[in-house]
Scaffold this motif. Sequence first.
Motif, short mmCIF file in Angstrom:
data_model
loop_
_atom_site.label_atom_id
_atom_site.label_comp_id
_atom_site.label_asym_id
_atom_site.label_seq_id
_atom_site.Cartn_x
_atom_site.Cartn_y
_atom_site.Cartn_z
N TYR A 268 16.70 10.52 29.35
CA TYR A 268 17.54 10.97 28.25
C TYR A 268 19.00 11.04 28.69
N HIS A 269 19.89 11.07 27.69
CA HIS A 269 21.31 11.28 27.93
C HIS A 269 21.80 12.38 26.98
N LYS A 270 22.60 13.29 27.54
CA LYS A 270 23.08 14.42 26.74
C LYS A 270 24.32 14.00 25.94
N LEU A 271 24.30 14.29 24.64
CA LEU A 271 25.44 13.96 23.77
C LEU A 271 26.30 15.18 23.48
N SER A 272 25.71 16.37 23.59
CA SER A 272 26.48 17.56 23.23
C SER A 272 25.93 18.79 23.92
N GLY A 273 26.77 19.82 23.99
CA GLY A 273 26.34 21.10 24.56
C GLY A 273 26.82 22.23 23.68
N ILE A 274 26.09 23.33 23.72
CA ILE A 274 26.41 24.49 22.87
C ILE A 274 26.42 25.75 23.71
N LEU A 275 27.46 26.54 23.52
CA LEU A 275 27.54 27.85 24.18
C LEU A 275 27.68 28.90 23.09
N SER A 276 26.63 29.72 22.91
CA SER A 276 26.69 30.80 21.90
C SER A 276 26.88 32.12 22.62
N GLU A 277 27.87 32.88 22.15
CA GLU A 277 28.16 34.16 22.79
C GLU A 277 28.31 35.23 21.71
N LEU A 278 28.23 36.50 22.13
CA LEU A 278 28.44 37.61 21.20
C LEU A 278 29.74 38.31 21.57
N ALA A 279 30.42 38.83 20.56
CA ALA A 279 31.66 39.58 20.83
C ALA A 279 31.80 40.66 19.76
N SER A 280 32.38 41.80 20.16
CA SER A 280 32.56 42.93 19.21
C SER A 280 34.03 43.18 18.95
N SER A 281 34.34 43.51 17.71
CA SER A 281 35.73 43.89 17.38
C SER A 281 35.93 45.35 17.78
N PRO A 282 37.19 45.83 17.80
CA PRO A 282 37.43 47.24 18.17
C PRO A 282 36.71 48.21 17.24
N CYS A 283 36.43 47.80 15.98
CA CYS A 283 35.71 48.74 15.10
C CYS A 283 34.20 48.51 15.15
N GLY A 284 33.74 47.74 16.11
CA GLY A 284 32.29 47.60 16.33
C GLY A 284 31.63 46.50 15.53
N GLU A 285 32.43 45.66 14.84
CA GLU A 285 31.79 44.56 14.11
C GLU A 285 31.38 43.48 15.10
N LEU A 286 30.11 43.03 14.96
CA LEU A 286 29.57 42.05 15.91
C LEU A 286 29.74 40.63 15.36
N PHE A 287 30.19 39.74 16.23
CA PHE A 287 30.37 38.32 15.88
C PHE A 287 29.57 37.44 16.83
N ALA B 91 17.74 13.77 19.36
CA ALA B 91 16.73 14.83 19.32
C ALA B 91 17.32 16.05 20.00
N ILE B 92 16.63 17.19 19.84
CA ILE B 92 17.10 18.42 20.49
C ILE B 92 16.22 18.67 21.71
N LYS B 93 16.87 18.98 22.82
CA LYS B 93 16.15 19.40 24.03
C LYS B 93 16.36 20.91 24.13
N TRP B 94 15.25 21.66 24.15
CA TRP B 94 15.36 23.13 24.17
C TRP B 94 16.23 23.58 25.33
N PRO B 95 17.14 24.56 25.21
CA PRO B 95 17.31 25.35 24.00
C PRO B 95 18.24 24.74 22.96
N ASN B 96 19.25 23.98 23.38
CA ASN B 96 20.17 23.51 22.33
C ASN B 96 21.00 22.28 22.70
N ASP B 97 20.51 21.46 23.63
CA ASP B 97 21.22 20.21 23.91
C ASP B 97 20.78 19.14 22.91
N VAL B 98 21.73 18.34 22.43
CA VAL B 98 21.34 17.18 21.61
C VAL B 98 21.41 15.96 22.52
N ILE B 99 20.33 15.19 22.51
CA ILE B 99 20.19 14.09 23.47
C ILE B 99 19.78 12.79 22.76
N THR B 100 19.97 11.67 23.48
CA THR B 100 19.36 10.41 23.04
C THR B 100 18.28 10.08 24.05
#
Length: 262
Positions: A117-136, A102-111
Motif C-alpha cells: 500500500y501507499h499512504k495518500l493522507s494522514g489525520i491528526l485529531s486533537e481535543l482543546a478547551s476554551s477558557p470557559c470550558g467549551e470543548l473542541f 481505502a482506509i487503513k485503521w485508524p485513519n490513514d487513506v491509502i491506495t
Amino acid sequence: MTDISKGNSVFIEHLSTIDSTNALLKRRIAAGELSGITAVSADEQTAGRGRRGRTWLTTEGSLMLSAAFPLTGIDPDSIPLVSIAAALATWSTIRFAGVNCAIKWPNDVITLSDGGYHKLSGILSELASSPCGELFAVIGIGINVNCNNMPENLMQPASSLLIEKGTETELEPLANRLLSELISEMEALKQGSGALLSRFAESCVTLGKSVEAQCMDGTIITGEAVALGPRGRLLIKTGERTVAVGAADVSVHFQKNKPAEE
Ligand code: BTN
C-alpha cells in the motif's frame, strides 16, 4: 491571507506559511477566540505535526487543512469517533478527486497495489478547551496532492493523487470539498455512532486481515482484525482472546509473505 472558500457556509482562512494549522487553532481556542466551526489551510507548515508526536513534512503541492469543531451536542462516548468521521470525510474527498482508495485503521487513506500500500493522507485529531470550558475537536488533515516524487525516507510508503491519476488536482475546490465532507460527517456523529461505524467498516481495509499492532505502551499485539468496537477501537483476535486496541500503529499483512509495515 486569502479566503478560498466557496460553497461552504464556513470559510477557509488560507495562510502561506504557519508552524502547524492544528497548533494555530489550538492557540486560538486556548485564547478564547473561537466559537463556531473554524477552518485554516496553509501552503507550508514549518512544524507540521503527525500522530504520536511525529513530524508531518510539507511536500510540494499538498493540502494541509485543520478544522475546529465545538463538541456541543456530541455524546461524550462518541468523541473517540471524531477520527473515524475525519477518515470517512477524507476517503470520500479523495475518491471524489478520482483516486480509488481505502482506509487503513485508524485513519490513514491509502491506495493498494501489488500486495502492498501507499499512504495518500494522514489525520491528526486533537481535543482543546476554551477558557470557559467549551470543548473542541481540532481535526488536521494532510493530503498528498500534486507531488510528483514523494520522499522515500518516510515511515510508510507514500503516494499522491498526481502519481495515482496522472493529472493535477486544484487545491482550492479539494479543500472546500474536504471541509463540506467533514461538516457532514461531524453532523452524522451527532446522530450516533452505529451508521458511521458501519460505513467505516465497509471502506476499512484492515478488517479481516492479519495485523500487528504496536500500542502506545510499546506492547505488540498480533492476530486477526475481526471488528470495530463501539468507540472505534480495533478488535484483534489473538488465539482465544480478543483484544481492543484504541491507539496504535498497525501493520497490515495484505498477503502472506508481503507485510506492509507502518
Ligand atoms: C499522521 O499521519 O501522522 C497525521 C498527519 C496529520 C498532518 C496534518 S497537516 C494539517 C494539520 N496540521 C498539522 O500540524 N498536522 C495536520
